[in-house]
Each structure stands twice: as C-alpha cells, then as structure tokens.
Design a protein around this motif. Sequence first.
Motif, short mmCIF file in Angstrom:
data_model
loop_
_atom_site.label_atom_id
_atom_site.label_comp_id
_atom_site.label_asym_id
_atom_site.label_seq_id
_atom_site.Cartn_x
_atom_site.Cartn_y
_atom_site.Cartn_z
N CYS A 170 44.59 -27.95 10.37
CA CYS A 170 43.68 -26.88 10.78
C CYS A 170 42.23 -27.21 10.45
CB CYS A 170 44.08 -25.56 10.12
SG CYS A 170 43.95 -25.52 8.32
N LYS A 171 42.00 -28.45 10.00
CA LYS A 171 40.67 -28.93 9.66
C LYS A 171 40.01 -28.04 8.61
CE LYS A 171 40.01 -31.34 14.03
NZ LYS A 171 39.09 -31.70 15.11
N ALA A 172 40.80 -27.65 7.61
CA ALA A 172 40.25 -26.88 6.51
C ALA A 172 39.20 -27.72 5.78
CB ALA A 172 41.35 -26.47 5.55
N ASN A 173 38.08 -27.11 5.46
CA ASN A 173 37.04 -27.85 4.74
C ASN A 173 36.88 -27.38 3.30
OD1 ASN A 173 35.88 -25.39 5.32
ND2 ASN A 173 34.16 -26.23 6.50
N VAL A 174 37.70 -26.41 2.89
CA VAL A 174 37.69 -25.98 1.50
C VAL A 174 39.11 -25.59 1.09
CG1 VAL A 174 37.12 -23.56 2.02
CG2 VAL A 174 36.53 -24.51 -0.21
N VAL A 175 39.50 -26.00 -0.12
CA VAL A 175 40.85 -25.74 -0.61
C VAL A 175 40.76 -25.26 -2.06
CG1 VAL A 175 43.16 -26.68 -1.01
CG2 VAL A 175 41.74 -27.59 0.85
N PRO A 176 41.19 -24.03 -2.35
CA PRO A 176 41.19 -23.57 -3.74
C PRO A 176 42.25 -24.32 -4.54
CG PRO A 176 41.42 -21.73 -2.18
CD PRO A 176 41.67 -22.99 -1.43
N VAL A 177 41.84 -25.00 -5.59
CA VAL A 177 42.78 -25.77 -6.42
C VAL A 177 42.36 -25.66 -7.88
CG1 VAL A 177 43.37 -27.46 -4.64
CG2 VAL A 177 41.44 -27.91 -6.16
N GLY A 178 43.32 -25.96 -8.76
CA GLY A 178 43.01 -26.13 -10.16
C GLY A 178 42.65 -27.58 -10.41
#
Length: 376
Positions: free
Chosen positions: A183-191
Amino acid sequence: MTVPTELVQDDSSEALADSTSDASLARSLARSLEIEKQLETDPGRFRMLTGDRPTGHLHLGHYFGSLRNRVALQDKGVDTFVLIADYQVITDRDSVDSIQERVYSLLTDYLSIGLDPARTTIFAHSAVPALNQLMLPFLSLVTDSELRRNPTVKAEQDATGGRPMSGLMLTYPVHQAADILFCKANVVPVGKDQLPHLEQTRVVARRFDERYGRAGDQAAPVFPQPDALLSEVPNLLGTDGTKMSKSRGNTVELRMSADETAKVLKKAVTDSDRRITYDPANRPEVSNLVLLASLTTGRDPHQIAEEIGDGGSGTLKKLVTESVNDYLAPVRARRIELEADPAELRRVLAEGNARANEVAEATLGEVREAMQMVYG
C-alpha cells in the motif's frame, strides 16, 4: 544457485546490521519527532500501515501500547491501513483452530475502540492475493543470512531447540515488507525493538528500485522507504507481575465484563508494604497498578499513590477496578452492539478487503511493469 554479489556487498547489508546501534536509534528517533510535527500540519501526506496477528483477544496492553494511537492518527487525517495478519498465525503454529472467530473478534475490538471503516482500511492477509504475490520478487532481493539475522527469526530459531523452522517463519521479515509496501505506506508505528524489521523493509524497497524501479528511465522509485513512528509506550505488566501476554492469561481483555475485570484485578500481585508509592524500579507490581489507574483516569501516578497512602493494596485494587471499568464502559457497550450484528462485521471486512485488493493489484501492476513482466 549463486547469490548475486550485490546483495552481499551493498550498503543495505550494513544498514541492516547497524539498525540497532545507538547512532541508528538516535537517527530514527530524530526522524520520528520530525514526522510527529508534520502530522500536526499535513497529515494527508502520510499513509500508515499497522496490524495484529489474530492469536488471541486484545487487552489493555494492546490498547495503551498501540490501539489508541491508531485511532488518534486516523482522527488526525492519516490514511490508515490496519492488517489482520491471519497468514502470519501459521508461521509458528501447527493449527489454526478458531482463527475465523479470532479474526472477527479482532475486528470487533478495532471498531469498538474507534477505528472507523470509512477512514481506515481494515483487511485480512489471506484475502489479498496480490499482496502475498509481492513476496516472490521481494525474496529475490534478500539473502538467507540476512533473514537469519533478523531478531524475530533468531528468537524463533533459539526457541525451537534445534528443530527446523518453517520456510514461512524464515521469510517472515519479507512478508512484513510486503505488508508495508503493497500500500506504499510511508510511516509505520513501531517500538525500538521492531526497527530491524522496518529496516529490512527499507532495504527491500531500495534494492527493488536499484534493480528495477528506474528501468526505462523512470525517475521515481516504485516504493517509498517507510519511516518509523516511535512513541513512548507505557510499560504495563501483567497481573502476575510478568510481561503482559495473551498466552499467560495475565491480561485484562477489552471484551471482558466489569465483573470479569474485577475478578482478574483482585488477584493482581502486589507486595507486603501497606503504604502505596509509585516506584517502578523497586515496586514494579504495585507501581503497575498505579500506572493503570493513571492511564485510565488521566491523572499523575505519583498523585494517585500519595492519595491512597496507607490504604494498602485493597484500596488500590478497588480504585484500579473502578477506573478501568469506567474507562472501558463505552468500548464494551459498542462491542455488545457489534457482536449482535455479525452481518455488519462481515460487510466491514469485505469492504476493507476489496479496498486493499484494489491497492494491491495496482502496486503489483507497477511491479510487473518495472520488471518488464507484462505480457499482452
């Protein structure tokens, strides 16, 4: 079969190895802070991908760790994709008993906490063939040694006691890359502990672009290199004082009734000191309950502890039970409504799957074109 030398010698391999260094963490944190500022002024420039494996019921650790932040980002106007990773259940399990029930339970929790299917695309892995097809070209861009260095894969390998892991487990990092990049995500919430996974995704995106993305003088890369959105996650322990985990049965599930919640919290571990203080380092179990009261009331944990004073663990547990039940009351009421309308749940998931398929097919089409694999 020989491994292309560029996969071994390029800068991406060094980036993977460096993804947990202090310097790398500092860079990721600085970039995350920059993104948070941009989210306040221009949220529409971002597309976020996140999700969960349907291996059990969601609990307060999930809620305060990630779920409420997803709703906040959605409400700011971020284009939000939430994955129900049903295929990932079989990476380390021999059975998928009750998986359909777990998928719909997960969906029910998502909707009850405020994710809006009109603004957030909620979909299941197994329902999006084009997403999973991206794994084939992506797998050609990584080496087995890189995959084996991934923290999750290493942990699984250590936990098996020498038993061979499944091929799906070994390729888990690439599957995650497909989840993010379809989906061409440009931000991913991660620890912070998940940064190596995201770096693997960035490596895949970069290598695809280097090998195929600019073929035919294309100026723009096919995939963005997603950034991490790091946030402070409260360190909630389970009711037994250990790590909160579905498998350990030490959680307060979002779906629990008020009475069930009271029974769980009544058994929560404390200590022998009657005076209540907030001291996570020296009194983790008591401080965990104080923190839970703080999160569900919005009050300072030190103030809560001071007010309870010599009231002891009984007073503390009573306060925590009341605050948790008050906080979750609207969530649980919404959940009861949703459970009574399974047709609506099926409709929401079907629409989310359809939207995800549209996006995935378009991305796969670009990939085929870049790889010059379009035939007629």
